[in-house]
Design a protein around this motif. Structure first.
Motif, PDB file in Angstrom:
ATOM      1  N   SER A  34     -13.307   1.238  37.057  1.00 39.25           N
ATOM      2  CA  SER A  34     -12.336   0.260  36.572  1.00 39.25           C
ATOM      3  C   SER A  34     -10.916   0.599  37.017  1.00 39.25           C
ATOM      4  O   SER A  34      -9.957   0.088  36.463  1.00 39.25           O
ATOM      5  CB  SER A  34     -12.404   0.166  35.042  1.00 39.25           C
ATOM      6  OG  SER A  34     -12.064   1.401  34.451  1.00 39.25           O
ATOM      7  N   TYR A  45      -6.433  -3.563  35.918  1.00 35.99           N
ATOM      8  CA  TYR A  45      -6.384  -3.823  34.486  1.00 35.99           C
ATOM      9  C   TYR A  45      -4.986  -3.492  33.989  1.00 35.99           C
ATOM     10  O   TYR A  45      -4.398  -2.471  34.375  1.00 35.99           O
ATOM     11  CB  TYR A  45      -7.408  -2.963  33.737  1.00 35.99           C
ATOM     12  CG  TYR A  45      -8.825  -3.497  33.822  1.00 35.99           C
ATOM     13  CD1 TYR A  45      -9.217  -4.586  33.056  1.00 35.99           C
ATOM     14  CD2 TYR A  45      -9.758  -2.916  34.664  1.00 35.99           C
ATOM     15  CE1 TYR A  45     -10.514  -5.083  33.123  1.00 35.99           C
ATOM     16  CE2 TYR A  45     -11.054  -3.395  34.749  1.00 35.99           C
ATOM     17  CZ  TYR A  45     -11.420  -4.482  33.969  1.00 35.99           C
ATOM     18  OH  TYR A  45     -12.697  -4.975  34.044  1.00 35.99           O
ATOM     19  N   ARG A  80     -12.783  -3.863  29.186  1.00 37.78           N
ATOM     20  CA  ARG A  80     -12.481  -3.179  30.458  1.00 37.78           C
ATOM     21  C   ARG A  80     -13.803  -2.665  31.020  1.00 37.78           C
ATOM     22  O   ARG A  80     -14.318  -1.626  30.601  1.00 37.78           O
ATOM     23  CB  ARG A  80     -11.499  -2.040  30.234  1.00 37.78           C
ATOM     24  CG  ARG A  80     -11.079  -1.400  31.537  1.00 37.78           C
ATOM     25  CD  ARG A  80     -10.032  -0.345  31.324  1.00 37.78           C
ATOM     26  NE  ARG A  80      -9.745   0.319  32.578  1.00 37.78           N
ATOM     27  CZ  ARG A  80      -8.543   0.684  32.962  1.00 37.78           C
ATOM     28  NH1 ARG A  80      -7.518   0.455  32.173  1.00 37.78           N
ATOM     29  NH2 ARG A  80      -8.382   1.281  34.108  1.00 37.78           N
TER      30      ARG A  80
END
Length: 182
Positions: free
Chosen positions: A38, A80, A157
């Protein structure tokens, strides 16, 4: 009788302890072979391409967002963030979901005469993602100084991957996949 109950309780406790020590692979199968993470993904460079369309797709293991461009996509940043902020003004782009994914494409959504090449009817809901497992909202924030910002609200996430594809024709595509789970 008391010894029998204590023996039974001890056996149950031991079995529960063994179950917790079992390797994860024995408890759950691997999830689609996904090894993505991520962390932010990016490529440098400005593009002479223009954004033409946004579209999405549902797959067995992930949801996909595709940014269609007329010309080659050169640069992008996908990360993110705590909140997506509009280019120029800095105002928050409200997104549904547990996590915000900021997609900055180094290409405008307008041509050389500043006519829009992509202009959704409802920018805050540029693509309908109702019923998607991971995506919650796709917001087209607009273009500013040759860059275009897209906010993607996701469930949490989750692992993602980003890549580009050539075609069709002289065009290209920026592809963002977000896994359904870790």
């Amino acid at each position: 009788m008391k010894k029998r109950i204590l023996s039974l309780l001890a056996s149950v406790a031991m079995l529960c302890g063994l179950a917790m020590l079992a390797p994860a692979s024995a408890v759950a199968a691997p999830y689609c072979g996904i090894y993505w993470g991520s962390l932010p993904e990016s490529a440098s460079g400005m593009s002479s391409a223009q954004i033409e369309n946004l579209r999405t797709g549902r797959h067995a293991c992930f949801d996909r967002l595709v940014v269609d461009l007329e010309g080659d996509v050169s640069g992008y940043s996908v990360t993110y963030v705590h909140r997506v902020s509009e280019l120029g003004s800095g105002f928050a782009v409200p997104l549904r979901g547990g996590a915000d994914l900021e997609i900055l494409v180094h290409a405008p959504a307008y041509d050389a005469d500043f006519h829009a090449t992509y202009s959704p009817r409802h920018p805050s809901h540029a693509v309908d993602v109702d019923g998607y497992r991971t995506f919650r909202q796709v917001a087209f924030s607009g273009s500013f100084e040759g860059q275009t910002l897209i906010g993607l609200g996701v469930r949490a996430r989750l692992p993602m991957r980003v890549f580009t594809l050539d075609g069709p024709g002289d065009g290209s595509r920026l592809v963002i996949d977000v896994a359904h789970r870790w």
